[in-house]
Motif scaffolding. Structure first.
Motif, short mmCIF file in Angstrom:
data_model
loop_
_atom_site.label_atom_id
_atom_site.label_comp_id
_atom_site.label_asym_id
_atom_site.label_seq_id
_atom_site.Cartn_x
_atom_site.Cartn_y
_atom_site.Cartn_z
N ALA A 8 0.82 -1.21 0.00
CA ALA A 8 0.00 0.00 0.00
C ALA A 8 0.85 1.26 0.00
O ALA A 8 0.38 2.33 -0.33
CB ALA A 8 -0.93 0.01 1.22
N GLU A 9 2.14 1.11 0.35
CA GLU A 9 3.01 2.27 0.44
C GLU A 9 3.84 2.47 -0.83
O GLU A 9 4.73 3.29 -0.87
CB GLU A 9 3.96 2.12 1.64
N LEU A 16 -4.65 11.36 -2.47
CA LEU A 16 -4.49 12.35 -1.40
C LEU A 16 -3.50 11.88 -0.35
O LEU A 16 -2.66 12.65 0.12
CB LEU A 16 -5.84 12.67 -0.76
N GLU A 17 -3.57 10.60 0.01
CA GLU A 17 -2.66 10.07 1.02
C GLU A 17 -1.23 10.01 0.50
O GLU A 17 -0.27 10.23 1.25
CB GLU A 17 -3.13 8.69 1.48
N HIS A 21 1.86 12.02 2.15
CA HIS A 21 3.10 11.36 2.53
C HIS A 21 4.31 12.07 1.92
O HIS A 21 5.29 12.36 2.61
CB HIS A 21 3.08 9.91 2.08
N LEU A 22 4.22 12.38 0.63
CA LEU A 22 5.34 13.05 -0.04
C LEU A 22 5.58 14.44 0.52
O LEU A 22 6.73 14.87 0.68
CB LEU A 22 5.08 13.13 -1.55
#
Length: 203
Positions: A8-9, A16-17, A21-22
């Protein structure tokens, strides 16, 4: 275990997630400023109806975009390729989140300001002839190409390199593709510059 060993990463999270994160990795202030500051010059140009400010904003943003298209394949890529793999991955992990936001902000500013100059506030060519249409199409096409190809490849290398056991063959393949893409972007940019220079000089 690295958080990036979770599938998932690796880019499968909602958009959006991934952006959050970035931005966190890049520093939220830097991420936001990289987009908002150059666009602020466009907004001020429009609000004050200043063609001169809009023109210089377009030139400056385009110069930064063009410089990055040359520097990455000509300088940064070879330097990273000559480093120890672990060191190269550490540099990539620091560099990629910042460069994604930085390049997005300046490339978007370039095409927006160029569009305004051609269609409204500035030269007023619009889509009345072939060359202005070609310049606008090439500019927006290059912007979208940047989002869909080099940005995605940089991010893929970023996520893969952050794994506990990265695929070195994949990273090497990405390292070979990115310089070629950078050269292609630089050639297209030179073509746009040639078109716009000719229009300005009445050639």
């Amino acid at each position: 275990m690295s958080v990036f060993d979770n599938p998932a990463e690796t880019g499968e999270l909602p958009l959006l997630e991934r952006v959050q994160h970035l931005a966190a990795q890049a520093n939220p202030a830097f991420a936001g400023g990289s987009i908002l500051v150059p666009l602020l010059f466009v907004a001020v140009s429009v609000a004050t109806n200043s063609v001169e400010l809009l023109f210089y904003t377009h030139v400056a943003a385009g110069a930064v975009w063009f410089a990055f298209a040359l520097i990455f394949p000509a300088v940064i890529g070879p330097v990273l390729g000559g480093l120890d793999p672990e060191v190269s991955q550490e540099v990539t992990a620091k560099l990629t989140p910042k460069s994604v936001f930085f390049l997005f902000g300046f490339s978007l500013t370039t095409v927006l300001s160029g569009t305004l100059l051609l269609t409204g506030m500035g030269l007023g060519y619009g889509f009345s002839s072939f060359w202005p249409t070609a310049a606008l199409t090439a500019g927006w096409g290059l912007f979208l190409f940047g989002l869909l190809v080099p940005h995605r490849l940089h991010l893929r290398a970023y996520y893969e390199g952050s794994r506990e056991r990265p695929d070195t063959e994949l990273l090497a393949l990405l390292g070979k593709r990115l310089p070629v893409i950078g050269v292609f972007e630089a050639v297209v940019m030179l073509g746009i510059i040639f078109i716009m220079t000719g229009m300005r000089l009445g050639i």
